[in-house]
Design a protein around this motif. Structure first.
Motif, short mmCIF file in Angstrom:
data_model
loop_
_atom_site.label_atom_id
_atom_site.label_comp_id
_atom_site.label_asym_id
_atom_site.label_seq_id
_atom_site.Cartn_x
_atom_site.Cartn_y
_atom_site.Cartn_z
N ILE A 8 5.55 5.26 2.25
CA ILE A 8 4.99 6.63 2.30
C ILE A 8 5.95 7.54 1.54
CG2 ILE A 8 4.42 8.57 3.83
CD1 ILE A 8 4.00 6.44 6.07
N MET A 9 5.40 8.39 0.68
CA MET A 9 6.24 9.38 0.01
C MET A 9 5.76 10.78 0.40
SD MET A 9 6.64 11.67 -2.73
CE MET A 9 6.16 11.42 -4.40
N ILE A 10 6.69 11.58 0.94
CA ILE A 10 6.36 12.96 1.32
C ILE A 10 7.04 13.87 0.29
CG2 ILE A 10 6.48 14.66 3.18
CD1 ILE A 10 7.30 12.19 4.98
N GLY A 11 6.25 14.77 -0.31
CA GLY A 11 6.80 15.66 -1.34
C GLY A 11 8.06 16.38 -0.90
N GLU A 51 2.26 16.13 -8.90
CA GLU A 51 2.75 16.46 -10.25
C GLU A 51 2.30 15.43 -11.28
OE1 GLU A 51 6.89 17.43 -10.44
OE2 GLU A 51 6.78 18.82 -8.78
N PHE A 52 2.56 14.17 -10.99
CA PHE A 52 2.18 13.11 -11.93
C PHE A 52 1.31 12.10 -11.22
CE2 PHE A 52 6.50 14.47 -13.27
CZ PHE A 52 6.13 15.08 -14.45
N GLN A 53 0.24 11.69 -11.87
CA GLN A 53 -0.64 10.68 -11.25
C GLN A 53 -0.21 9.29 -11.69
OE1 GLN A 53 -4.04 12.64 -12.66
NE2 GLN A 53 -3.81 14.21 -11.12
N ASN A 65 0.86 -1.18 0.00
CA ASN A 65 0.00 0.00 0.00
C ASN A 65 0.90 1.23 0.00
OD1 ASN A 65 -2.03 1.89 0.35
ND2 ASN A 65 -2.28 1.48 2.53
N ILE A 66 0.91 1.98 -1.10
CA ILE A 66 1.76 3.17 -1.20
C ILE A 66 0.87 4.41 -1.13
CG2 ILE A 66 3.43 4.44 -2.63
CD1 ILE A 66 4.18 1.82 -3.98
N ILE A 67 1.20 5.33 -0.22
CA ILE A 67 0.45 6.58 -0.11
C ILE A 67 1.43 7.74 -0.18
CG2 ILE A 67 -1.23 7.90 1.24
CD1 ILE A 67 -2.11 5.38 2.61
N THR A 68 1.07 8.78 -0.94
CA THR A 68 1.95 9.95 -1.03
C THR A 68 1.20 11.18 -0.56
OG1 THR A 68 1.31 10.78 -3.22
CG2 THR A 68 2.87 8.95 -3.18
N VAL A 69 1.95 12.15 -0.02
CA VAL A 69 1.37 13.46 0.30
C VAL A 69 2.28 14.49 -0.37
CG1 VAL A 69 2.45 13.38 2.59
CG2 VAL A 69 0.67 15.04 2.15
N GLU A 70 1.71 15.23 -1.34
CA GLU A 70 2.53 16.09 -2.20
C GLU A 70 1.94 17.49 -2.34
OE1 GLU A 70 3.49 13.89 -5.98
OE2 GLU A 70 2.16 12.40 -5.10
N GLN A 77 -2.57 9.20 -3.90
CA GLN A 77 -1.85 10.48 -3.82
C GLN A 77 -2.73 11.57 -3.19
OE1 GLN A 77 -0.81 9.72 -8.11
NE2 GLN A 77 1.05 10.82 -7.54
N ILE A 78 -2.16 12.26 -2.22
CA ILE A 78 -2.90 13.29 -1.48
C ILE A 78 -2.32 14.66 -1.81
CG2 ILE A 78 -3.52 14.14 0.82
CD1 ILE A 78 -3.00 11.25 1.83
#
Length: 553
Positions: free
Chosen positions: A379-382, A345-347, A336-341, A353-354
């Motif tokens: 988790i990816m944080i912008g 920029e790219f979907q 489960n990958i969730i990003t907050v950006e 993506q949040i």
């Protein structure tokens, strides 16, 4: 008629431009109906200029460079813009009953027949690169736009009529569309519309360097600004405060996302549009330009089950592309990958993506806290901008999550100092950090006009100080393909610092930067300057480019 000419693939192999293996790869991977030349270009095995030179020899048709070609603009009325774009051709000159035309595919006999019937002239062909022709069509076909028509009979340019800026056939709408189209054709990353005292300069940032593309009359400023503001849903009545917006458009069937920013200056509002070409995103880690050792280390870092991996560098150094490439590699249905950006920029399909929205209290830190209740693996944080976000990211990494993020620092070791400076405890930095990737973008030497040179004394000194020997360097002479700059395209140089137990102990003990650096050298870390010098040795870039972004000690 019996064809005795050699096949294109064999000619390219004979000329030493591609290997037999590359030819077989291109033949195997080319789509049904696709020409071999196009397949080789797509794979990056040859350049358009190299293809044209071989075609010139194979077909016996001369090739022509359209850069600063003295076009006869009266001929443009003979061939409509739509026809020129559809068949990728442009009229050059007229001699008696002959019309000379530059074509990307001079073997397109249907197009030649259509032209002969439509114009009544005998058609003589020359070969030019597809890029060259499209640039020329976009630049010259609309040159005769009458700017007085844009402002029309308005006594006050600031009072803008609705139909002037919304009607698709109005001159200002055509002008804005043309500015966007030119930018996409030139592969620009940003468009700057700079108001000056007596004129407006339109500048494009191509391969990281700004250059003025055209000058517009001052009286077009009001309607031009209003048109761009309407497209990006901004307030056209507000001129005194900066505004931010977005535009989503299709340019030549390419989905393009534009981030728009306006800034009030002495001579009016300056507009900068950042172009995100959604069709040309880098989704493959192997294409990021990492050397073998760095690629191995980077893959090991992002495959860790937990911890933080940071990608650092200034604005516009390709950090987001590297993050998206890493996410793309990790993206599978098991995680489960969730990003907050800010902004998204790219979907990417399969990733949640949040979008950050500070106006309603949705900050990086607040979004991150909510994410942790969503059972994420990665988790990816912008961007980590403050202590609060850093604290939550570290807590997430210490509770079994892999956290990817970016930070604005100069190099990998400076990132550790920056986190401590933010107020994060050194023992937390040491226990949560897996590794840091520092990255910069340098321009590639143009493959069409590169020449071998002997290294200068200064270059020899720089290489010797880093323990590298060098016999020759490549530089671009300047050609139509690279707009006489000698560079075309960009590649990243990297510094991958793996945080091991020894380095963790030094961080916890708040040891000096010198000790951290000595240990990094001992662990065979390839620093930015070293990676840059290795890429010069491979003939990819030049010393000037590397020294622009990395400082030799």
């Amino acid at each position: 008629m019996k064809q005795t000419r050699k096949r294109l693939g064999d000619l390219l192999v004979e000329a030493g431009l591609i290997t037999e293996q590359q030819l077989q790869t291109a033949l195997a991977e080319k789509k049904a109906g696709q020409r071999l030349g196009d397949a080789l270009l797509q794979q990056g095995f040859i350049t358009e200029q190299q293809l044209i030179e071989v075609l010139e020899f194979q077909l016996g048709i001369p090739h022509i460079t359209l850069f600063r070609y003295p076009f006869d603009t009266k001929l443009f009325s003979l061939i409509p813009k739509e026809t020129a774009k559809r068949n990728i051709l442009i009229p050059l000159k007229k001699e008696g009953d002959k019309l000379f035309v530059a074509m990307a595919d001079p073997m397109d006999f249907f197009a030649i027949d259509d032209l002969r019937l439509a114009t009544g002239f005998q058609i003589e062909t020359a070969i030019a690169t597809k890029d060259d022709i499209i640039k020329a069509i976009n630049k010259y076909y609309d040159m005769e736009d009458n700017f007085d028509e844009i402002v029309g009979d308005q006594a006050q340019p600031e009072i803008v009529r609705d139909e002037t800026i919304t009607d698709q056939d109005s001159p200002v709408v055509r002008l804005v569309n043309q500015i966007l189209l030119n930018a996409v054709t030139l592969k620009a990353s940003d468009i700057h519309i700079d108001p000056q005292e007596t004129k407006i300069a339109v500048r494009y940032r191509v391969d990281g360097v700004l250059r003025t593309e055209r000058i517009l009359p001052k009286n077009t400023q009001g309607v031009l600004t209003a048109r761009i503001k309407i497209m990006s849903n901004l307030d056209i009545t507000e001129h005194r405060t900066p505004q931010d917006g977005r535009i989503k458009v299709n340019v030549e069937l390419h989905p393009i996302d534009l981030r728009v920013s306006t800034l009030p200056t002495v001579f009016g509002e300056k507009i900068v549009m950042r172009i995100l070409d959604l069709s040309s995103t880098l989704n493959d880690i192997n294409k990021l330009g990492l050397n073998r050792l760095n690629l191995e280390r980077f893959n090991r870092l992002i495959e860790s089950p937990s911890g933080i991996v940071l990608i650092t560098g200034p604005t516009g150094s390709g950090k987001s592309s590297s993050l998206y490439a890493a996410l793309n590699k990790l993206n599978s249905e098991e995680v489960n990958i969730i990003t907050v950006e800010d902004p998204v920029e790219f979907q990417i399909e399969g990733i949640n993506q949040i979008q950050v929205n500070p106006n309603i209290g949705m900050t990086f830190a607040a979004g991150l806290r909510s994410i942790l209740r969503q059972d994420p693996n990665i988790i990816m944080i912008g961007e980590i901008r403050d202590k609060e976000t850093a604290d939550v990211a570290i807590r997430a990494s210490l509770t079994g999550h892999l956290v990817l993020s970016t930070l604005h620092t100069n190099d990998s070791l400076g990132t550790i100092t920056r986190l401590v400076d933010m107020g994060v405890e050194p023992f937390l930095v040491a226990s949560s950090l897996n590794g840091i990737v520092s990255q910069r973008l340098v321009r590639r030497v143009c493959r069409d006009c590169k020449e071998e040179h002997k290294p200068t004394i200064r270059e020899l000194e720089i290489f010797k100080s880093r323990g590298i020997t060098i016999e020759k360097v490549l530089r671009g002479r300047g050609c139509s393909s690279c707009n006489m700059t000698g560079y075309k395209g960009r590649i990243a140089i990297h510094e991958v610092l793996v945080v091991n137990d020894e380095l963790r102990r030094l961080i916890m003990n708040r040891e000096s930067m010198t000790k951290l650096k000595d240990l990094a050298v001992k662990n065979k870390t390839i620093f930015l300057i070293d990676d840059g010098l290795l890429k010069i040795k491979q003939g990819i870039t030049t010393t000037e480019e590397v020294l622009r972004v990395a400082i030799p000690e």
